[in-house]
Write an enzyme that holds these catalytic residues in place. Structure first.
Site, mmCIF file in Angstrom:
data_model
loop_
_atom_site.group_PDB
_atom_site.id
_atom_site.type_symbol
_atom_site.label_atom_id
_atom_site.label_comp_id
_atom_site.label_asym_id
_atom_site.label_seq_id
_atom_site.Cartn_x
_atom_site.Cartn_y
_atom_site.Cartn_z
ATOM 1 N N SER B 111 0.829 -1.210 0.000
ATOM 2 C CA SER B 111 0.000 0.000 0.000
ATOM 3 C C SER B 111 0.865 1.262 0.000
ATOM 4 O O SER B 111 0.545 2.241 -0.682
ATOM 5 C CB SER B 111 -0.976 -0.008 1.185
ATOM 6 O OG SER B 111 -0.272 -0.008 2.402
ATOM 7 N N ASP B 155 7.434 2.217 5.770
ATOM 8 C CA ASP B 155 7.034 1.750 4.438
ATOM 9 C C ASP B 155 7.064 2.875 3.409
ATOM 10 O O ASP B 155 7.614 2.714 2.313
ATOM 11 C CB ASP B 155 5.625 1.156 4.486
ATOM 12 C CG ASP B 155 5.557 -0.120 5.313
ATOM 13 O OD1 ASP B 155 6.479 -0.369 6.112
ATOM 14 O OD2 ASP B 155 4.578 -0.874 5.155
#
EC number: 2.7.1.36
Lengths: 321, 321
Positions: B111, B155
């Site tokens: 994501s 991330d």
């Protein structure tokens, strides 16, 4: 004729950390080694009958060395412990028959139970009245001699006193209630000496990683005592799971042990599960949910383990004429 | 027409401990999410093409809500991230086509890579010149919004900067050499939020057990940096094995992850192996011995995992006209 028996054990918490001063907690189980002593004028003979062992006979020569008369390795190892007791008590002209329900080389205290039961039976046969405390101390000394200096007092203390024992600075018997545990054994024999050496090597390489792990293990050992006292099994299971991961972290887990641990935990059959003893093989223990013993045994068996139920907190050494 | 791509990631060390302030170390991998932006007068349309996902189309209504046109759950989830970027930039009249090589719900940063690549492609398409630093910060903000406030900067920082990143007080890019890792994915999707909550609950229940574990994890993260710098892979593997056990201890291991970890370590194929990311499912990583990549992949596949080789330290976000 004199008979004596002593129990095997499982370490519940703190294995390996105890070498570095953290407390460990162990309990005597309802698998026993039994020793029968009979007069046998003119010679000294040792027979070992064990779980999964072939019947074998041994003689001890005048120097106390074991002379094997057709044996298995496991029986020969057991005979070395018996022979060491024979030598320590300087006894002759007896036949000593050892039979044991305790799986060998599994971390379940087989050799300590044999030493304690032999010591109790032989000394009683000779008319010496040894207190349990002396049996524990002398058995620990003998076990260490046979094992080349290695040996925790845990196994011999539990074989002698029974019940539960905490080891840290000294040996402390604890008054705690009995429980049922499922023991699952891999087919991989373990080597306590090698595993202890490997963990101590890891510790000297990474003290700043391993010392906090040992610290956490010590906290778990201490927290477990009130859990058992109150039979708060859910909490006890959680502590077992954490302790198992810490043992994996210090490198004494194996694929086989992990498979049995996860098999027992699976489908909510066990409240917790961990390897027990030195690791690198040997056995694991699971705390089954109420009424889930037989399902946990089936799950462990399906994962290629040998599983059985044991009762904790069992009696220590007993002597019968 | 503008295209942008951004990499997925693996966390090498320190997952979970990072939530409590210990450093974590992650790296960008050579699996990428690609985003294509084209003018589409009169409407805004999102298409998701993903690894193992069916082709799906989505429209965004005037309030920025995703209107699904036949979808899979995973594609719908990805579309929510794209839609959040569309809303943040207040962009209209575009067709956004997302294709990703990164397995979803596996802790591989799918994501974040989609958010970063979408942000880069859309802003470039609109003639806005966003610096990488701004992309990382804005992407982190957007990811957290979609995830209801949850989200490590790891991330999005790795998707933006690439290379290696250490997270503790702040985000620190590290200049370290590339390596090959084997990634093994279980078929169990993971739920970062649930795992983080579970570990934090364990920590509040047993701070005196979990804090030393986090401390050990932090030491491992720090020790890993010079190991990678010197490509001391043997040492790095040992640190991975210890970290895996500590993750088992805090309860984020699973039977499936453990099977893949032991499969990779088996027969000396990997120098080390550990779960990566939040655990409870998802993936593990193994550091293969020289020339052992394909054998490690076979072993993981035989243990019912999906395995592939990734290169670490790959490029961050890139934009092409």
């Amino acid at each position: 004729m004199t008979a004596a028996s002593a129990p095997g054990k499982v370490i519940l918490f703190g294995e390996h950390a105890v070498v570095s001063g953290a407390p460990a907690l162990g309990t005597a189980i309802d698998l026993r080694a039994r020793v029968l002593v009979e007069d046998l004028p003119g010679k000294t003979e040792i027979s070992i009958h064990g779980l999964g062992l072939r019947l074998s006979g041994f003689s001890v020569d005048s120097d106390g060395r074991v002379v094997s008369l057709g044996s298995s390795d496991e029986a020969a190892a057991a005979a070395r412990y018996v022979s060491a007791v024979v030598k320590a008590l300087d006894v002759r002209d007896v036949r000593i028959t050892v039979s044991s329900e305790i799986p060998v080389a599994s971390g379940l205290g087989s050799s300590a139970a044999i030493v304690v039961a032999t010591l109790a039976a032989l000394s009683h046969h000779m008319g010496i009245d040894m207190e349990v405390k002396s049996i524990a101390a002398e058995a620990h000394r003998i076990e260490k001699t046979v094992q080349g200096g290695l040996g925790s007092p845990m196994d011999t203390a539990l074989a002698a006193y029974g019940g539960y024992i905490q080891i840290s600075d000294g040996v402390t018997p604890l008054d705690l209630p009995q429980m049922d545990l499922v023991v699952g054994c891999t087919s991989v024999p373990h080597d306590t000496r090698a595993e202890v050496a490997r963990v101590q090597e890891l510790r000297s390489r990474y003290p700043e990683i391993v010392d906090p792990i040992f610290k956490a293990m010590g906290v778990i050992s201490r927290k477990a005592v009130p859990c058992i006292k109150d039979l708060d099994l859910k909490e006890l299971g959680r502590l077992m799971n954490i302790n198992h991961g810490l043992l994996e972290a210090i490198g004494v887990g194996t694929r086989e042990l992990s498979e049995l641990v996860y098999a027992a935990r699976g489908a909510g059959m066990a409240l917790g599960a961990k390897l027990t003893g030195a690791g690198g093989g040997g056995c694991m223990i699971a705390l089954p949910k109420e009424g889930m013993c037989s399902r946990a045994i089936t799950a462990i068996t399906q994962a290629r383990g040998r599983a059985f139920v044991v009762r904790t907190g069992c009696n220590g050494v007993t002597v019968e004429d």
